[in-house]
Design a protein around this motif. Structure first.
Motif, PDB file in Angstrom:
ATOM      1  N   HIS A   1       0.824  -1.202   0.000  1.00 31.28           N
ATOM      2  CA  HIS A   1       0.000   0.000   0.000  1.00 31.28           C
ATOM      3  C   HIS A   1       0.866   1.264   0.000  1.00 31.28           C
ATOM      4  N   ARG A   2       1.988   1.211   0.728  1.00 35.42           N
ATOM      5  CA  ARG A   2       2.881   2.380   0.754  1.00 35.42           C
ATOM      6  C   ARG A   2       3.510   2.604  -0.617  1.00 35.42           C
ATOM      7  N   ILE A   3       3.925   1.506  -1.265  1.00 33.12           N
ATOM      8  CA  ILE A   3       4.502   1.624  -2.615  1.00 33.12           C
ATOM      9  C   ILE A   3       3.475   2.207  -3.574  1.00 33.12           C
ATOM     10  N   TYR A   4       2.244   1.734  -3.481  1.00 32.29           N
ATOM     11  CA  TYR A   4       1.202   2.237  -4.379  1.00 32.29           C
ATOM     12  C   TYR A   4       0.971   3.730  -4.148  1.00 32.29           C
ATOM     13  N   LYS A   5       0.937   4.138  -2.890  1.00 30.33           N
ATOM     14  CA  LYS A   5       0.716   5.563  -2.575  1.00 30.33           C
ATOM     15  C   LYS A   5       1.858   6.417  -3.119  1.00 30.33           C
ATOM     16  N   GLU A   6       3.102   5.940  -2.945  1.00 28.45           N
ATOM     17  CA  GLU A   6       4.250   6.689  -3.457  1.00 28.45           C
ATOM     18  C   GLU A   6       4.220   6.774  -4.981  1.00 28.45           C
ATOM     19  N   GLU A   7       3.831   5.687  -5.629  1.00 29.50           N
ATOM     20  CA  GLU A   7       3.706   5.688  -7.089  1.00 29.50           C
ATOM     21  C   GLU A   7       2.637   6.682  -7.535  1.00 29.50           C
ATOM     22  N   ARG A   8       1.519   6.709  -6.824  1.00 29.57           N
ATOM     23  CA  ARG A   8       0.426   7.616  -7.180  1.00 29.57           C
ATOM     24  C   ARG A   8       0.845   9.065  -7.013  1.00 29.57           C
ATOM     25  N   ASP A   9       1.556   9.364  -5.919  1.00 36.40           N
ATOM     26  CA  ASP A   9       2.033  10.740  -5.700  1.00 36.40           C
ATOM     27  C   ASP A   9       3.030  11.143  -6.780  1.00 36.40           C
ATOM     28  N   TYR A  10       3.929  10.223  -7.131  1.00 35.21           N
ATOM     29  CA  TYR A  10       4.914  10.474  -8.181  1.00 35.21           C
ATOM     30  C   TYR A  10       4.222  10.724  -9.516  1.00 35.21           C
ATOM     31  N   PHE A  11       3.216   9.919  -9.820  1.00 36.97           N
ATOM     32  CA  PHE A  11       2.462  10.046 -11.067  1.00 36.97           C
ATOM     33  C   PHE A  11       1.753  11.399 -11.140  1.00 36.97           C
ATOM     34  N   ASN A  12       1.106  11.794 -10.030  1.00 35.28           N
ATOM     35  CA  ASN A  12       0.375  13.068 -10.016  1.00 35.28           C
ATOM     36  C   ASN A  12       1.305  14.259 -10.211  1.00 35.28           C
TER      37      ASN A  12
ATOM     38  N   GLU B   1       1.325   4.785 -15.090  1.00 36.60           N
ATOM     39  CA  GLU B   1      -0.100   4.504 -14.891  1.00 36.60           C
ATOM     40  C   GLU B   1      -0.391   3.018 -15.082  1.00 36.60           C
ATOM     41  N   ARG B   2       0.246   2.403 -16.084  1.00 38.98           N
ATOM     42  CA  ARG B   2       0.062   0.966 -16.290  1.00 38.98           C
ATOM     43  C   ARG B   2       0.646   0.175 -15.126  1.00 38.98           C
ATOM     44  N   ARG B   3       1.777   0.649 -14.613  1.00 44.75           N
ATOM     45  CA  ARG B   3       2.390  -0.028 -13.467  1.00 44.75           C
ATOM     46  C   ARG B   3       1.485   0.051 -12.250  1.00 44.75           C
ATOM     47  N   MET B   4       0.893   1.218 -12.012  1.00 50.01           N
ATOM     48  CA  MET B   4      -0.041   1.373 -10.890  1.00 50.01           C
ATOM     49  C   MET B   4      -1.256   0.463 -11.052  1.00 50.01           C
ATOM     50  N   ALA B   5      -1.741   0.357 -12.280  1.00 55.28           N
ATOM     51  CA  ALA B   5      -2.897  -0.511 -12.537  1.00 55.28           C
ATOM     52  C   ALA B   5      -2.555  -1.958 -12.205  1.00 55.28           C
ATOM     53  N   GLY B   6      -1.326  -2.366 -12.545  1.00 58.81           N
ATOM     54  CA  GLY B   6      -0.901  -3.727 -12.214  1.00 58.81           C
ATOM     55  C   GLY B   6      -0.874  -3.962 -10.723  1.00 58.81           C
ATOM     56  N   LEU B   7      -0.387  -2.978  -9.973  1.00 59.09           N
ATOM     57  CA  LEU B   7      -0.349  -3.105  -8.511  1.00 59.09           C
ATOM     58  C   LEU B   7      -1.755  -3.191  -7.925  1.00 59.09           C
ATOM     59  N   SER B   8      -2.638  -2.310  -8.374  1.00 61.62           N
ATOM     60  CA  SER B   8      -3.977  -2.248  -7.776  1.00 61.62           C
ATOM     61  C   SER B   8      -4.861  -3.416  -8.191  1.00 61.62           C
ATOM     62  N   GLU B   9      -4.589  -3.995  -9.376  1.00 62.27           N
ATOM     63  CA  GLU B   9      -5.435  -5.081  -9.862  1.00 62.27           C
ATOM     64  C   GLU B   9      -4.922  -6.456  -9.463  1.00 62.27           C
TER      65      GLU B   9
END
Length: 364
Positions: A213-224, A262-270
């Motif tokens: 979850h922390r990795i996903y949050k950091e990825e999302r912040d980086y993406f934004n 964005e594709r990497r984040m989708a892989g993590l969340s899915e």
């Protein structure tokens, strides 16, 4: 605990049904091809004066003789899934019942009743029913059949036929009495090892869940943040003729990086987050199953102690309890092996998927 040795030594030739290959495997216990297919789809919102809730369409196709028809279509809400889970636990206290998503899932990631929330829950409910359908014992449970086939009013009527208040109170009293009795004296070593395994597994899977979850949050912040830089460089190029091409190239590069992220984040969340959290829930379920097994063992131990103290007790009662303990042990042993094989497969395929996604991401 989960070790690379265990994961790598697991043979994929064992016929298991991981979520990514559902409906494609044979039952572990028989040569027949799968004869029960279930799909959960078509979420629908319902708004009343009292509440707002979502129902899902559950479509069942089967060739089993005990079903009156070959296809059924019903609508179910989350509370109906909860009822089914409780009935399975009641009927099979020492089998490993698949987890349901909590009432609020993917903490902090999605809002309730958003499209993402509903889709995440739909996938989890679909997996829940198919894991039951894959199970050699649970798949033939009568309440499961009713859940799949009964219309809403029929299911509501069936729910009201559950155990009465006094019966439920008796079960609660017995459970409390067993839980406070203390450590089980005659617990077989196998179940002590299971308990130790699950304590370690629970710690590790919870840590993995938090890290993911922390990795996903950091990825999302980086993406934004990265999304803002592409347009900035494009605007900048309009006022700098000498380096306009370079700035446009940087903007294009940033845009490609955004798409890859964005594709990497989708892989993590899915793939990664749902599997890890499912096994967080499984760890809680396994601890509960082991406790219920100990309660059955404790009930036998107390009767044996009473007989040793020459209290009035028929030997038939002890024989019945011994048989109950043996059935509980055998059920848990078989389900334990099955669960570990599924878990090893899920973990290996999940982390392999993450690794492949990361390779593609860095190549891009």
């Amino acid at each position: 605990d989960i070790s690379l040795t265990e994961v790598n030594s697991f043979s994929p030739s064992v016929p298991i049904s991981p979520s990514s290959m559902i409906n494609q495997y044979k039952f572990e216990d028989g040569p027949e091809l799968r004869d029960l297919f279930i799909t959960v789809d078509d979420p629908e919102s319902h708004i009343t004066a009292i509440e707002t809730f979502i129902t899902y369409r559950v479509v069942t196709k089967t060739t089993r003789g005990e079903f009156d028809s070959s296809e059924y279509e019903v609508r179910r809400r989350y509370q109906d899934f909860l009822w089914l889970k409780s009935k399975l636990e009641e009927a099979h206290p020492t089998l490993i019942i698949p987890p349901l998503p909590e009432k609020f899932i993917m903490r902090g990631m999605v809002e309730r009743f958003s499209d993402e929330f509903i889709e995440t829950r739909r996938k989890a409910l679909h997996k829940f029913l198919n894991r039951i359908a894959d199970h050699p014992t649970l798949t033939f449970n009568e309440d499961f059949k009713i859940f799949l086939t009964a219309q809403a009013w029929e299911l509501s009527s069936h729910k009201k036929q559950g155990p009465g208040l006094l019966s439920r109170m008796g079960q609660t009293v017995r459970a409390v009495a067993s839980s406070v009795r203390g450590a089980v004296k005659n617990r077989p070593e196998m179940f002590t090892e299971m308990n130790n395994y699950m304590e370690t597994f629970s710690q590790k899977i919870n840590i993995l869940d938090k890290i993911a979850h922390r990795i996903y949050k950091e990825e999302r912040d980086y993406f934004n943040e990265m999304k803002e830089y592409g347009p900035i460089h494009t605007l900048w190029s309009a006022s700098e003729d000498d380096i306009a091409d370079s700035l446009k190239g940087i903007a294009s590069c940033i845009e490609r990086c955004c798409r890859a992220t964005e594709r990497r984040m989708a892989g993590l969340s899915e793939h990664l987050l749902p599997i890890l959290h499912e096994y967080v829930l499984y760890s809680e379920i396994l601890m509960g199953v082991l406790k219920r097994r100990d309660q059955i063992q404790g009930e036998l131990d107390s009767k044996v102690d009473a007989l040793a103290n020459k209290k009035e007790l028929f030997s038939e009662e002890i024989e019945k309890l011994e048989d109950k303990v043996e059935r509980a042990n055998n059920a848990l042993k078989a389900d334990w092996d099955r669960w570990k094989q599924n878990m090893h497969w899920d973990m290996r395929s999940t982390f392999t998927n993450v690794a492949e996604n990361n390779l593609r991401y860095y190549e891009e």
